[in-house]
Structure formats: structure tokens, C-alpha cells
Write an enzyme that holds these catalytic residues in place. Structure first.
Site, PDB file in Angstrom:
ATOM      1  N   ARG A 146      -7.359   2.784  15.934  1.00 47.12           N
ATOM      2  CA  ARG A 146      -6.337   3.585  16.206  1.00 47.12           C
ATOM      3  C   ARG A 146      -5.829   3.204  17.391  1.00 47.12           C
ATOM      4  O   ARG A 146      -6.367   2.456  18.267  1.00 47.12           O
ATOM      5  CB  ARG A 146      -7.049   4.868  16.582  1.00 47.12           C
ATOM      6  N   LYS A 170     -13.902   7.707  17.543  1.00 45.63           N
ATOM      7  CA  LYS A 170     -13.851   9.273  17.608  1.00 45.63           C
ATOM      8  C   LYS A 170     -15.205   9.532  17.788  1.00 45.63           C
ATOM      9  O   LYS A 170     -16.249   9.131  17.397  1.00 45.63           O
ATOM     10  CB  LYS A 170     -13.246   9.775  16.572  1.00 45.63           C
ATOM     11  N   HIS A 239      -0.010   4.009  13.976  1.00 44.11           N
ATOM     12  CA  HIS A 239      -0.959   4.196  12.645  1.00 44.11           C
ATOM     13  C   HIS A 239      -0.876   3.510  11.548  1.00 44.11           C
ATOM     14  O   HIS A 239      -1.539   3.181  10.650  1.00 44.11           O
ATOM     15  CB  HIS A 239      -1.305   5.583  12.492  1.00 44.11           C
ATOM     16  N   ARG A 242      -2.887   0.626  10.848  1.00 40.77           N
ATOM     17  CA  ARG A 242      -4.111   0.752  10.598  1.00 40.77           C
ATOM     18  C   ARG A 242      -4.249   1.305   8.990  1.00 40.77           C
ATOM     19  O   ARG A 242      -4.963   0.643   8.070  1.00 40.77           O
ATOM     20  CB  ARG A 242      -4.688   2.121  11.170  1.00 40.77           C
ATOM     21  N   HIS A 265     -14.887   5.458   9.896  1.00 44.32           N
ATOM     22  CA  HIS A 265     -14.629   6.938   8.849  1.00 44.32           C
ATOM     23  C   HIS A 265     -16.086   7.266   9.216  1.00 44.32           C
ATOM     24  O   HIS A 265     -17.083   6.720   8.564  1.00 44.32           O
ATOM     25  CB  HIS A 265     -13.873   6.577   7.744  1.00 44.32           C
ATOM     26  N   TYR A 274      -7.376   5.168   0.391  1.00 36.85           N
ATOM     27  CA  TYR A 274      -6.480   3.885   0.380  1.00 36.85           C
ATOM     28  C   TYR A 274      -6.720   3.440  -0.972  1.00 36.85           C
ATOM     29  O   TYR A 274      -6.031   2.439  -1.422  1.00 36.85           O
ATOM     30  CB  TYR A 274      -7.047   3.008   1.531  1.00 36.85           C
TER      31      TYR A 274
END
Length: 297
Positions: A146, A170, A239, A242, A265, A274
Site C-alpha cells: 500500500r 493496517k 494501488h 498492488r 489481508h 483476485y
């Protein structure tokens, strides 16, 4: 209304201190809640006096938002509602009967390998900023980072001897991601030829620096990528590297769990989007190359 703003300030402080959320997440909460408070202020209403009727009228005014944005706003309101109850501003939840819209599945945009290669060749590595920009673009694609993770990198995060990078994602969750050979080469070139010149008399810990020798910001990185986008007829934004990283990994046989771990994730369902792109790739290949893929009329 001053009373409303004081409550919002307390809520934001709660998110920072007690829940330890990231700066970006807090800003998203702030934006959504201040939109709600502005609605109340315009009608001369106090937060603690708001009821389901007022809230439903407010949500009706949000219907022009995408389902994704509306769902985010409702999520912020639910968190705010719980905060008000816990801190005894209200005596019951007013959001509990309000449903969020079903989220629409939006497939991420992805570049082809040839398009990625074209973009990676754009920076002039022999120049001061070209060396930095080349390293940034290579890392974004090589590691699927990110943009906030990339600009947060320090020297200590690059484990050059092992071709790894330590990433703070995150929720302050750390992960280790492999770096490809071209990215390692680009980072080393930047460090050897441009970093000290950008740092000047400063000796920052940040890996990527701006013209003042300070840490490059997300906005600065976005501006840089936007600049290169003008040179080619390809839509690019941070992004998309990514998205392309994940899709290309899966197209080449990578394990879904491994890609999930590299992307950071929490839920594998986030990574599974994806696989839909990968299935589209397989369907196109089948339609193009299988002798009986095209129905005979």
C-alpha cells in the site's frame, strides 16, 4: 454547534488513544461523522437528541453515494452510536435496526505485465529524483505494498541481505515480504546515488525522501506517479501496482494463502477477489486457444 463538536472530538480521541487506529482510518471516521454532525447542525439538532427518524432522514440524503461509500458511512455511524452509549450520552442504540446495503463486488483494475514493464522504465535512473522514483515503483509492484506502507519504510525495514522488507500494515500489524531482484537493485542504486543528496545535512530514518530531505508523503508519492502517467496512455495510480502484483502472482500459480500473507489481508475473502480476475484471464485464454471454445452455428 459547539456541544456536537466537543462530542466528536472526544470520539476521535477515543479512536486514537483507546483503540489505537491508524491515522488514515481515523481520518475516514472523522470525515463521515463530521458529515453527519454538519447535517444535525444545519437543522439545529443536538447529537444526543437524535433518534431513528432523524437518522433515517439523514441516510436518505446519502443515497447518491456508491454502495461502498454508504456502507462505510453506516459503519462509522454504528461505531459512533456505540461510543455514545458507552459514554452515557444516550441510553439506547439507534443504529441497531438499520441495515447496511449489500456491497457491490468491484473487480480491481489490473495492468498487464508489459504495461508494468513500460511504466517501470519511465524514471530516468541517472537523475536525482529518477533513481528514487524507480525504486518506489519497483517496490510497489515487487512487494504489493500500500502507498501508506511504502512511505512509512525506514532503512531498518529493508533486509537487503535476505531480499526481504519488513512492512507495518493496517492495525500496526507487521509482516515480512520478499523483494524481487530488480527492486533490490533499484533501491540500492537510489541509496548509493540519491539518498544522501536528498537528505542534505539531515540524517533521517526514512527510506524515501522529498526535496526538503523529509519523509516523502502519500500525497507526494501520488503526485509523482501522476506525473509519469502523463507520459503514457495508461491509467495508473498507486494501488494499481498492488492489484497487479496479486493478480500476476495468482496467474502464475501462487498459493492464495501466500498471496494473502504478502498483501497483509486479515481475511482471505479480501484476497479472493483476485481469483475472479484470474478466472477471467483463464476464460479468455480458453476462448482464444481451445479449438472447440467457439460454438458452431
Amino acid at each position: 454547534m459547539k456541544a456536537n463538536q466537543e462530542i466528536v472530538n472526544g470520539f476521535i480521541n477515543h479512536l486514537m488513544v483507546e483503540r489505537g487506529l491508524s491515522e488514515n482510518t481515523i481520518e475516514a471516521y472523522r470525515s463521515d461523522i463530521e458529515r453527519y454532525v454538519k447535517y444535525l447542525d444545519n437543522k439545529g439538532l443536538n447529537i444526543v437528541k437524535a433518534d431513528k427518524h432523524i437518522l433515517r432522514n439523514y441516510i436518505t440524503e446519502l443515497q447518491d453515494l456508491s454502495r461502498r461509500s454508504l456502507a462505510r458511512n453506516l459503519s462509522a455511524l454504528r461505531t459512533f452510536d456505540k461510543y455514545l452509549l458507552i459514554h452515557k450520552y444516550i441510553d439506547r442504540l439507534i443504529m441497531e435496526d438499520i441495515e447496511s446495503p449489500k456491497r457491490e463486488r468491484i473487480l480491481p483494475e489490473v495492468l498487464s505485465v508489459s504495461q508494468i514493464n513500460q511504466i517501470l522504465e519511465l524514471p530516468k535512473e541517472q537523475t536525482l529524483y529518477g533513481a528514487r522514483d524507480k525504486a518506489i515503483l519497483e517496490l510497489l509492484y515487487s512487494c504489493g505494498l500500500r502507498i501508506s506502507e511504502l512511505v512509512s519504510l525506514d532503512f531498518k525495514n529493508i533486509l537487503g541481505d535476505e531480499n526481504l522488507v519488513r512492512v507495518m500494515g493496517k492495525g500496526s500489524k507487521e509482516r515480512i515480504v520478499p523483494i524481487g531482484g530488480p527492486a533490490v537493485k533499484a533501491v540500492n542504486y537510489y541509496l548509493n546515488h540519491s539518498w544522501a543528496k536528498l537528505a542534505g545535512s539531515k540524517r533521517p530514518q526514512a527510506l524515501f525522501l522529498n526535496r526538503l530531505g523529509d519523509r516523502l508523503t502519500r500525497q507526494g508519492c501520488w503526485f509523482m506517479i501522476k506525473k509519469y502517467a502523463k507520459d503514457i496512455d495508461i491509467k495508473i495510480y498507486p494501488h494499481i501496482f498492488r492489484h497487479s502484483f496479486a493478480t500476476h502472482m495468482l496467474q502464475n500459480g501462487a498459493d492464495l494463502r501466500a498471496v494473502q500473507e504478502m498483501l497483509g489481508h486479515v481475511s482471505i475473502s479480501t484476497t479472493q477477489v483476485y481469483t475472479h480476475l484470474n478466472q477471467s484471464h483463464l476464460r479468455k485464454a480458453y476462448a482464444k486457444f481451445h479449438p472447440r471454445a467457439i460454438s458452431q452455428n
